[in-house]
Design a protein around this motif. Structure first.
Motif, PDB file in Angstrom:
ATOM      1  N   GLU A  69       0.820  -1.210   0.000  1.00 43.05           N
ATOM      2  CA  GLU A  69       0.000   0.000   0.000  1.00 43.05           C
ATOM      3  C   GLU A  69       0.852   1.259   0.000  1.00 43.05           C
ATOM      4  OE1 GLU A  69      -3.195   0.391  -0.522  1.00 43.05           O
ATOM      5  OE2 GLU A  69      -3.214  -1.771  -0.884  1.00 43.05           O
ATOM      6  N   ARG A  70       1.951   1.244   0.743  1.00 42.44           N
ATOM      7  CA  ARG A  70       2.841   2.415   0.754  1.00 42.44           C
ATOM      8  C   ARG A  70       3.443   2.640  -0.630  1.00 42.44           C
ATOM      9  NH1 ARG A  70       3.712   0.443   5.946  1.00 42.44           N
ATOM     10  NH2 ARG A  70       5.542  -0.812   5.444  1.00 42.44           N
ATOM     11  N   ILE A  71       3.803   1.573  -1.304  1.00 43.15           N
ATOM     12  CA  ILE A  71       4.373   1.707  -2.648  1.00 43.15           C
ATOM     13  C   ILE A  71       3.318   2.201  -3.626  1.00 43.15           C
ATOM     14  CG2 ILE A  71       5.321   0.414  -4.597  1.00 43.15           C
ATOM     15  CD1 ILE A  71       6.796  -1.327  -2.552  1.00 43.15           C
ATOM     16  N   ARG A  72       2.105   1.675  -3.537  1.00 41.45           N
ATOM     17  CA  ARG A  72       1.037   2.118  -4.449  1.00 41.45           C
ATOM     18  C   ARG A  72       0.733   3.594  -4.271  1.00 41.45           C
ATOM     19  NH1 ARG A  72      -1.574  -3.023  -2.751  1.00 41.45           N
ATOM     20  NH2 ARG A  72      -1.254  -4.536  -4.454  1.00 41.45           N
ATOM     21  N   ARG A  73       0.754   4.067  -3.031  1.00 39.36           N
ATOM     22  CA  ARG A  73       0.499   5.505  -2.800  1.00 39.36           C
ATOM     23  C   ARG A  73       1.622   6.355  -3.384  1.00 39.36           C
ATOM     24  NH1 ARG A  73      -1.353   3.702   2.362  1.00 39.36           N
ATOM     25  NH2 ARG A  73       0.666   4.222   3.296  1.00 39.36           N
ATOM     26  N   ALA A  74       2.855   5.860  -3.278  1.00 34.91           N
ATOM     27  CA  ALA A  74       3.998   6.630  -3.785  1.00 34.91           C
ATOM     28  C   ALA A  74       4.077   6.590  -5.310  1.00 34.91           C
ATOM     29  CB  ALA A  74       5.297   6.093  -3.184  1.00 34.91           C
ATOM     30  N   ARG A  75       3.637   5.462  -5.907  1.00 29.31           N
ATOM     31  CA  ARG A  75       3.708   5.290  -7.363  1.00 29.31           C
ATOM     32  C   ARG A  75       2.363   4.764  -7.851  1.00 29.31           C
ATOM     33  NH1 ARG A  75       8.618   6.338  -9.014  1.00 29.31           N
ATOM     34  NH2 ARG A  75      10.387   6.100  -7.593  1.00 29.31           N
ATOM     35  N   PRO A  76       1.390   5.662  -8.047  1.00 26.08           N
ATOM     36  CA  PRO A  76       0.019   5.243  -8.364  1.00 26.08           C
ATOM     37  C   PRO A  76      -0.101   4.375  -9.614  1.00 26.08           C
ATOM     38  CG  PRO A  76       0.093   7.574  -7.779  1.00 26.08           C
ATOM     39  CD  PRO A  76       1.515   7.116  -7.905  1.00 26.08           C
ATOM     40  N   GLY A  77       0.759   4.535 -10.602  1.00 27.18           N
ATOM     41  CA  GLY A  77       0.616   3.765 -11.829  1.00 27.18           C
ATOM     42  C   GLY A  77       1.302   2.406 -11.812  1.00 27.18           C
ATOM     43  N   LEU A  78       2.018   2.088 -10.740  1.00 22.73           N
ATOM     44  CA  LEU A  78       2.793   0.853 -10.690  1.00 22.73           C
ATOM     45  C   LEU A  78       1.908  -0.320 -10.261  1.00 22.73           C
ATOM     46  CD1 LEU A  78       5.649  -0.423 -10.896  1.00 22.73           C
ATOM     47  CD2 LEU A  78       5.928   0.061  -8.451  1.00 22.73           C
ATOM     48  N   VAL A  79       1.979  -1.421 -10.988  1.00 20.20           N
ATOM     49  CA  VAL A  79       1.258  -2.642 -10.618  1.00 20.20           C
ATOM     50  C   VAL A  79       2.054  -3.356  -9.527  1.00 20.20           C
ATOM     51  CG1 VAL A  79       0.417  -4.883 -11.402  1.00 20.20           C
ATOM     52  CG2 VAL A  79       0.256  -2.881 -12.903  1.00 20.20           C
ATOM     53  N   VAL A  80       1.437  -3.546  -8.358  1.00 17.88           N
ATOM     54  CA  VAL A  80       2.102  -4.181  -7.219  1.00 17.88           C
ATOM     55  C   VAL A  80       1.298  -5.405  -6.800  1.00 17.88           C
ATOM     56  CG1 VAL A  80       2.991  -3.878  -4.884  1.00 17.88           C
ATOM     57  CG2 VAL A  80       2.932  -1.921  -6.454  1.00 17.88           C
ATOM     58  N   LYS A  81       1.956  -6.566  -6.756  1.00 21.46           N
ATOM     59  CA  LYS A  81       1.312  -7.811  -6.355  1.00 21.46           C
ATOM     60  C   LYS A  81       2.007  -8.363  -5.102  1.00 21.46           C
ATOM     61  CE  LYS A  81       0.488  -8.875 -11.241  1.00 21.46           C
ATOM     62  NZ  LYS A  81       0.711  -9.872 -12.335  1.00 21.46           N
ATOM     63  N   THR A  82       1.270  -9.157  -4.314  1.00 22.93           N
ATOM     64  CA  THR A  82       1.845  -9.782  -3.123  1.00 22.93           C
ATOM     65  C   THR A  82       1.609 -11.286  -3.170  1.00 22.93           C
ATOM     66  OG1 THR A  82      -0.177  -9.476  -1.831  1.00 22.93           O
ATOM     67  CG2 THR A  82       1.471  -7.712  -1.736  1.00 22.93           C
ATOM     68  N   ALA A  83       2.499 -12.033  -2.536  1.00 23.07           N
ATOM     69  CA  ALA A  83       2.359 -13.487  -2.507  1.00 23.07           C
ATOM     70  C   ALA A  83       3.146 -14.039  -1.328  1.00 23.07           C
ATOM     71  CB  ALA A  83       2.870 -14.110  -3.803  1.00 23.07           C
ATOM     72  N   VAL A  84       2.719 -15.212  -0.844  1.00 26.99           N
ATOM     73  CA  VAL A  84       3.480 -15.956   0.156  1.00 26.99           C
ATOM     74  C   VAL A  84       3.759 -17.338  -0.402  1.00 26.99           C
ATOM     75  CG1 VAL A  84       2.544 -14.704   2.132  1.00 26.99           C
ATOM     76  CG2 VAL A  84       1.382 -16.768   1.310  1.00 26.99           C
ATOM     77  N   ARG A  85       4.840 -17.939   0.067  1.00 27.17           N
ATOM     78  CA  ARG A  85       5.213 -19.284  -0.389  1.00 27.17           C
ATOM     79  C   ARG A  85       5.712 -20.080   0.808  1.00 27.17           C
ATOM     80  NH1 ARG A  85       7.780 -21.534  -5.652  1.00 27.17           N
ATOM     81  NH2 ARG A  85       8.856 -23.405  -4.929  1.00 27.17           N
ATOM     82  N   ALA A  86       5.149 -21.244   1.025  1.00 32.55           N
ATOM     83  CA  ALA A  86       5.587 -22.127   2.101  1.00 32.55           C
ATOM     84  C   ALA A  86       6.771 -22.942   1.599  1.00 32.55           C
ATOM     85  CB  ALA A  86       4.444 -23.031   2.542  1.00 32.55           C
TER      86      ALA A  86
END
Length: 286
Positions: A69-86
């Motif tokens: 969320e902090r990155i999206r606010r700083a760079r509104p046009g950037l596609v940011v995805k999240t993931a976890v891996r066991a």
């Protein structure tokens, strides 16, 4: 066609958040999506219970979401995805890196549990990852104007390392400082090891000319990049570390050759990674 991401390994540490912010700037310049990944053996979103005491999974997901969320606010046009891996952190990051643009990690290393040597996971990933891996220290600015320094062996400069370094300088709009540390060969005599019987100024000119020649093809391909050619008398690691003062990024190569204990970083990369104050990119090559 599979989309190539800028991949970041996050563990909730200040170093890994600095890595995420640095990677976001790179992804923005490259116009590529950013993927934030947390890898830990016991992470799984199946049947997650946030009320269960001591369960690390909710906090890991919350940390990922907060950074995203902090990155999206700083760079509104950037596609940011999240993931976890066991998975094991090293194995998981190496596996996830395949087919991506670059992998960015904090120097602390993922996990950070008691007894883990600082940076051990990051060093292991940098030694095995199939793509360029950038290690970022806490406090590193997300963007900067410092030049790109690339450490080269003037006799055997790797194409992959040169291409990454020129591309990085072009993306950042900075000069490329190509450094080659050289030592004159010593000779054996009856009294033992003798100082080299060479004309050092002539040898210096020769080393500079060889380095310049190897850079010529890439300079023609990247005419927008200003290049500083720097052949220095002395060890390779010390030459790179001296040049790194005030730089924005240091680029090193890692030869893909097997060791009885697995893939390993060379002594120059180890020395630079442990002592360099700026982000260091390790680029695999054959």
């Amino acid at each position: 066609m599979t989309t190539r991401h800028v991949l970041v390994g996050l563990d909730g540490s200040p170093q890994s958040e600095a890595a995420a912010l640095w990677a976001a700037d790179w992804a923005h310049r490259l116009a590529a999506p950013l993927r934030l990944l947390h890898v830990w053996p016991w992470l799984s979103t199946d049947n997650m219970d946030r009320s269960r005491p001591g369960d690390p999974r909710p906090s890991a997901l919350d940390a990922l979401t907060g950074v995203a969320e902090r990155i999206r606010r700083a760079r509104p046009g950037l596609v940011v995805k999240t993931a976890v891996r066991a998975d094991d952190p090293v194995d998981g990051l190496v596996a996830e890196a395949r087919g991506q643009e670059i992998l960015v990690l904090g120097t602390r290393g993922l996990g950070g549990f008691a007894g883990l040597l600082v940076g051990s996971v990051s060093l292991a990933v940098a030694a095995r990852a199939p793509i360029p891996t950038v290690l970022v220290r806490e406090g590193t600015p997300a963007s900067g104007t410092g030049e790109v320094v690339v450490g080269l062996d003037a006799r055997e400069p790797a194409d992959a390392v040169l291409e990454f370094a020129f591309t990085a300088a072009g993306l950042r709009g900075t000069a490329l400082h190509a450094v080659h540390g050289w030592d004159p060969s010593a000779a054996w005599a009856y009294g033992g090891l003798m100082p080299p019987l060479v004309d050092l100024p002539v040898q210096q000119d020769t080393e500079t000319a060889v380095l310049t020649q190897h850079l010529s093809a890439r300079r023609a391909k990247h005419p927008e990049v200003e290049v500083v050619v720097d052949a220095r008398l002395g060890g390779a690691a010390s030459a790179v570390l001296d040049a790194a003062a005030g730089a924005g990024l240091v680029v090193l190569g890692r030869r893909e050759q097997r060791h009885p204990l697995g893939l390993r970083l060379g002594p120059v990369a180890h020395a630079v990674l442990h002592h360099c104050p700026v982000p260091v990119a390790v680029v695999p090559h054959t």
